[in-house]
Design a protein around this motif. Structure first.
Motif, PDB file in Angstrom:
ATOM      1  N   GLN A 272       1.079  -0.917   0.243  1.00 34.85           N
ATOM      2  CA  GLN A 272      -0.393  -0.056  -0.022  1.00 34.85           C
ATOM      3  C   GLN A 272       0.975   1.335  -0.325  1.00 34.85           C
ATOM      4  OE1 GLN A 272      -2.770  -0.985   2.959  1.00 34.85           O
ATOM      5  NE2 GLN A 272      -3.733   1.290   3.022  1.00 34.85           N
ATOM      6  N   ARG A 273       0.818   1.928  -0.593  1.00 35.77           N
ATOM      7  CA  ARG A 273       0.974   3.575  -1.122  1.00 35.77           C
ATOM      8  C   ARG A 273       0.357   4.066  -1.061  1.00 35.77           C
ATOM      9  NH1 ARG A 273       5.508   1.986  -5.328  1.00 35.77           N
ATOM     10  NH2 ARG A 273       4.392   0.029  -6.046  1.00 35.77           N
ATOM     11  N   LEU A 274       1.665   5.861  -0.651  1.00 35.02           N
ATOM     12  CA  LEU A 274       0.848   6.968  -0.354  1.00 35.02           C
ATOM     13  C   LEU A 274       2.209   8.155  -1.103  1.00 35.02           C
ATOM     14  CD1 LEU A 274      -1.280   7.858   2.817  1.00 35.02           C
ATOM     15  CD2 LEU A 274       0.297   9.847   1.827  1.00 35.02           C
ATOM     16  N   PHE A 275       1.637   8.887  -1.957  1.00 35.77           N
ATOM     17  CA  PHE A 275       2.430   9.943  -2.772  1.00 35.77           C
ATOM     18  C   PHE A 275       2.313  11.765  -1.671  1.00 35.77           C
ATOM     19  CE2 PHE A 275       1.935   6.430  -4.945  1.00 35.77           C
ATOM     20  CZ  PHE A 275       3.092   5.540  -4.843  1.00 35.77           C
ATOM     21  N   ALA A 276       3.504  11.692  -0.876  1.00 35.08           N
ATOM     22  CA  ALA A 276       2.884  12.749  -0.443  1.00 35.08           C
ATOM     23  C   ALA A 276       4.921  13.477  -0.379  1.00 35.08           C
ATOM     24  CB  ALA A 276       2.623  13.226   1.016  1.00 35.08           C
ATOM     25  N   ASP A 277       5.081  15.018   0.391  1.00 34.37           N
ATOM     26  CA  ASP A 277       5.737  15.594   0.203  1.00 34.37           C
ATOM     27  C   ASP A 277       6.333  15.426   1.751  1.00 34.37           C
ATOM     28  OD1 ASP A 277       7.993  16.894   1.250  1.00 34.37           O
ATOM     29  OD2 ASP A 277       8.052  18.114  -0.533  1.00 34.37           O
ATOM     30  N   VAL A 278       7.360  14.979   2.373  1.00 33.36           N
ATOM     31  CA  VAL A 278       7.269  14.913   3.608  1.00 33.36           C
ATOM     32  C   VAL A 278       7.865  15.705   3.865  1.00 33.36           C
ATOM     33  CG1 VAL A 278      10.303  14.039   3.783  1.00 33.36           C
ATOM     34  CG2 VAL A 278       8.260  13.350   5.055  1.00 33.36           C
ATOM     35  N   ALA A 279       8.392  17.067   3.762  1.00 32.99           N
ATOM     36  CA  ALA A 279       8.493  18.541   3.911  1.00 32.99           C
ATOM     37  C   ALA A 279       7.218  18.596   4.086  1.00 32.99           C
ATOM     38  CB  ALA A 279       9.772  18.999   3.605  1.00 32.99           C
ATOM     39  N   ASP A 280       6.212  18.289   3.762  1.00 34.46           N
ATOM     40  CA  ASP A 280       4.786  19.054   4.058  1.00 34.46           C
ATOM     41  C   ASP A 280       3.938  18.884   5.134  1.00 34.46           C
ATOM     42  OD1 ASP A 280       2.069  19.975   3.942  1.00 34.46           O
ATOM     43  OD2 ASP A 280       1.986  19.225   1.795  1.00 34.46           O
ATOM     44  N   ALA A 281       4.340  19.660   5.995  1.00 30.90           N
ATOM     45  CA  ALA A 281       3.972  19.226   7.374  1.00 30.90           C
ATOM     46  C   ALA A 281       2.356  18.946   8.082  1.00 30.90           C
ATOM     47  CB  ALA A 281       4.335  20.125   8.903  1.00 30.90           C
ATOM     48  N   ASP A 282       1.638  19.594   7.555  1.00 28.61           N
ATOM     49  CA  ASP A 282       0.231  19.385   7.105  1.00 28.61           C
ATOM     50  C   ASP A 282       0.441  18.210   6.458  1.00 28.61           C
ATOM     51  OD1 ASP A 282      -0.297  21.844   9.089  1.00 28.61           O
ATOM     52  OD2 ASP A 282      -0.620  22.961   6.629  1.00 28.61           O
ATOM     53  N   ARG A 283      -0.041  17.666   5.299  1.00 31.27           N
ATOM     54  CA  ARG A 283       0.059  16.619   4.535  1.00 31.27           C
ATOM     55  C   ARG A 283       0.728  15.689   5.612  1.00 31.27           C
ATOM     56  NH1 ARG A 283      -2.212  12.785   3.084  1.00 31.27           N
ATOM     57  NH2 ARG A 283      -1.755  12.274   0.541  1.00 31.27           N
ATOM     58  N   VAL A 284       1.822  15.408   5.897  1.00 35.12           N
ATOM     59  CA  VAL A 284       1.935  14.205   6.809  1.00 35.12           C
ATOM     60  C   VAL A 284       1.754  13.448   8.074  1.00 35.12           C
ATOM     61  CG1 VAL A 284       3.867  13.438   8.620  1.00 35.12           C
ATOM     62  CG2 VAL A 284       4.581  14.462   6.121  1.00 35.12           C
ATOM     63  N   VAL A 285       0.104  15.255   8.233  1.00 36.72           N
ATOM     64  CA  VAL A 285      -0.824  14.828   9.420  1.00 36.72           C
ATOM     65  C   VAL A 285      -1.408  13.970   8.445  1.00 36.72           C
ATOM     66  CG1 VAL A 285      -2.202  16.027  11.067  1.00 36.72           C
ATOM     67  CG2 VAL A 285       0.363  16.751  11.173  1.00 36.72           C
ATOM     68  N   ARG A 286      -2.036  14.834   8.094  1.00 34.89           N
ATOM     69  CA  ARG A 286      -3.007  13.617   6.500  1.00 34.89           C
ATOM     70  C   ARG A 286      -3.062  12.388   6.782  1.00 34.89           C
ATOM     71  NH1 ARG A 286      -3.418  18.294   3.999  1.00 34.89           N
ATOM     72  NH2 ARG A 286      -2.924  17.463   2.267  1.00 34.89           N
ATOM     73  N   ALA A 287      -2.098  11.558   6.290  1.00 39.94           N
ATOM     74  CA  ALA A 287      -1.266  10.879   5.981  1.00 39.94           C
ATOM     75  C   ALA A 287      -1.145   9.690   6.726  1.00 39.94           C
ATOM     76  CB  ALA A 287      -0.085  10.740   5.223  1.00 39.94           C
ATOM     77  N   VAL A 288      -0.800  10.566   8.526  1.00 35.86           N
ATOM     78  CA  VAL A 288      -0.971   9.807   9.273  1.00 35.86           C
ATOM     79  C   VAL A 288      -2.479   9.706   9.999  1.00 35.86           C
ATOM     80  CG1 VAL A 288      -0.625   9.507  12.222  1.00 35.86           C
ATOM     81  CG2 VAL A 288       1.143  10.567  10.433  1.00 35.86           C
ATOM     82  N   GLU A 289      -3.865  10.319   9.734  1.00 35.49           N
ATOM     83  CA  GLU A 289      -4.633  10.518  10.540  1.00 35.49           C
ATOM     84  C   GLU A 289      -5.540   9.308   9.094  1.00 35.49           C
ATOM     85  OE1 GLU A 289      -6.105  14.286   9.647  1.00 35.49           O
ATOM     86  OE2 GLU A 289      -6.808  14.299  12.249  1.00 35.49           O
ATOM     87  N   GLU A 290      -5.324   9.253   8.039  1.00 37.45           N
ATOM     88  CA  GLU A 290      -5.559   8.620   6.573  1.00 37.45           C
ATOM     89  C   GLU A 290      -5.320   7.223   6.741  1.00 37.45           C
ATOM     90  OE1 GLU A 290      -4.110   9.939   2.504  1.00 37.45           O
ATOM     91  OE2 GLU A 290      -5.574  11.444   3.123  1.00 37.45           O
ATOM     92  N   THR A 291      -4.190   6.953   6.901  1.00 36.11           N
ATOM     93  CA  THR A 291      -4.133   5.722   6.517  1.00 36.11           C
ATOM     94  C   THR A 291      -3.915   5.064   8.696  1.00 36.11           C
ATOM     95  OG1 THR A 291      -1.746   6.013   7.773  1.00 36.11           O
ATOM     96  CG2 THR A 291      -1.719   5.709   6.000  1.00 36.11           C
ATOM     97  N   GLY A 292      -4.520   5.527   9.738  1.00 35.15           N
ATOM     98  CA  GLY A 292      -4.689   5.701  11.010  1.00 35.15           C
ATOM     99  C   GLY A 292      -3.175   4.618  11.829  1.00 35.15           C
ATOM    100  N   ALA A 293      -1.894   5.215  10.438  1.00 33.51           N
ATOM    101  CA  ALA A 293      -0.579   4.884  11.260  1.00 33.51           C
ATOM    102  C   ALA A 293      -0.263   5.164  12.883  1.00 33.51           C
ATOM    103  CB  ALA A 293      -0.069   5.709  10.459  1.00 33.51           C
ATOM    104  N   THR A 294      -0.141   4.017  13.395  1.00 37.46           N
ATOM    105  CA  THR A 294       0.259   3.975  15.362  1.00 37.46           C
ATOM    106  C   THR A 294       2.116   4.354  15.896  1.00 37.46           C
ATOM    107  OG1 THR A 294       0.501   1.128  14.457  1.00 37.46           O
ATOM    108  CG2 THR A 294      -1.647   2.291  15.498  1.00 37.46           C
ATOM    109  N   HIS A 295       3.132   3.801  14.183  1.00 39.13           N
ATOM    110  CA  HIS A 295       4.218   3.933  14.335  1.00 39.13           C
ATOM    111  C   HIS A 295       4.442   4.616  13.013  1.00 39.13           C
ATOM    112  CE1 HIS A 295       3.021   0.413  16.946  1.00 39.13           C
ATOM    113  NE2 HIS A 295       4.085   0.516  17.362  1.00 39.13           N
TER     114      HIS A 295
END
Ligand SMILES: NC(=O)c1ccc[n+]([C@@H]2O[C@H](COP(=O)([O-])OP(=O)(O)OC[C@H]3O[C@@H](n4cnc5c(N)ncnc54)[C@H](O)[C@@H]3O)[C@@H](O)[C@H]2O)c1
Length: 326
Positions: free
Chosen positions: A56-79
């Motif tokens: 499973q993959r998701l495409f984003a720029d890690v330097a985009d802080a808001d996008r990283v927060v959304r990525a964690v929310e969308e994926t339900g990441a715990t780690h």
């Protein structure tokens, strides 16, 4: 790791990411790879086609802080496993781009862990032995908490990321573990000065010539050991901001070449090394990581070369790597 747990891996299509993915597929842990844009070049060398389909993959720029927060929310990441980074030559050539990925990117990840602290257990991130200066800066084996004076911008950026980790624990209680590998080798290692040893194994398998662009002693980490350390550290995120040496096998580049020649005798005389040693010490203590994990896996160099050569032969057979294409 329970089914409710999910690892979000930044820079996940790269060398470490592919090997971590391979491990997580094997043990059934849910994970998502975050990277800039679709690119299967490394994943398709490390994973077999059915494994690649399951990623499973998701495409984003890690330097985009808001996008990283959304990525964690969308994926339900715990780690969060943070690997995205530019290496030594790229940081030298494009310092601001290097700082953007290696420092701002790390801050984005720590800040996402802070904002979503109720669900994120913490961050394991790739620091580097390049936070250290050359061997002459030290006397005796180097402890995890030694004071360092790195000689590359890359090392300075990694040191900054370690500092950010420390402050996110101090101010916000975000636990983290930073790992400091040295010269990591294995299938999929394509970028950076220390990719030379892997390129030499591939050249030997393809009956090509190759010159490793550095000499002298370093620590050689077999990539599967490094991937294992990242995964095991994720399972031990609890408290504190640890930054731990992961020194690998101490050996010279010259001896590494001899070991390749013994594994692939037809390569004799076709592999060389030249240039200066890398400006990073090699004699690191490992008791911090060993204390945390119980034991650190150390694949001997000859076994790591054999396993790497076997996989390259298989990839050659499937037409994924070929002569003249490196
Ligand atoms: N390979 C080594 O020997 C070694 C040693 C010590 C530390 N490290 C560190 O470990 C990490 C992983 O190394 P690797 O060898 O897998 O590197 P790699 O270059 O193979 O992979 C890095 C990945 O990060 C991605 N990336 C770059 N910029 C990004 C951005 N802005 N947003 C999202 N993704 C981005 C790239 O597309 C790539 O897939 C790096 O941080 C590196 O500095 C590597």
């Amino acid at each position: 790791m329970s089914a409710a747990e999910t690892m979000l891996i930044t820079g996940g299509q790269g060398f470490f990411g592919a090997w971590i993915a391979r491990r997580l597929l094997r043990d059934g842990t849910r994970f998502v790879l975050l990277d800039l844009e679709p690119d299967d070049r490394i994943l398709s060398q490390v994973l077999d086609p059915p494994q690649l389909e399951r990623i499973q993959r998701l495409f984003a720029d890690v330097a985009d802080a808001d996008r990283v927060v959304r990525a964690v929310e969308e994926t339900g990441a715990t780690h969060l496993i943070h690997l995205a980074g530019l290496q030594v030559p790229a940081c030298r050539e494009r310092p601001a781009a290097g700082a953007r990925v290696n420092v701002i990117g790390a801050l984005s990840v720590f800040d996402a862990a802070r904002i979503l602290r109720d669900r994120v257990r913490g961050v394991v991130y790739a620091s580097s032995a390049a936070v250290a200066g050359p061997a002459g800066d030290y006397s005796g084996p180097i402890a995890d908490d030694a004071v360092h004076r790195p000689r590359t911008l890359y090392g300075v950026f990694k040191q900054a990321a370690e500092g950010c980790a420390r402050i996110y624990w101090q101010d916000h209680g975000v636990p983290s573990i930073g790992l400091r590998p040295l010269s990591v080798y294995g299938v999929g290692r394509e970028i950076g000065i220390t990719s030379g040893p892997t390129k030499a194994i591939r050249a030997a398998v393809l009956d090509e010539e190759y010159t490793i662009p550095f000499t002298g002693r370093t620590g050689f980490n077999f990539v599967d050991d490094v991937a294992g350390a990242f995964v095991e550290c994720a399972r031990r995120l609890e408290k504190g901001a640890l930054a731990l040496n992961l020194p690998g096998e101490k050996e010279t580049v010259e001896e590494f070449i001899r070991a390749i020649e013994d594994e692939i005798p037809s390569s004799r005389g076709r592999l060389r090394c030249e240039g200066a040693a890398i400006p990073v010490a090699f004699d690191f203590r490992e008791d911090g990581l060993a204390g945390l994990l119980g034991a650190v896996r150390h694949t001997p160099i000859r076994e790591g070369i054999r396993r790497t050569a076997e996989r390259f032969r298989e990839l050659r057979g499937r037409g994924i790597i070929r002569r003249g294409a490196s």
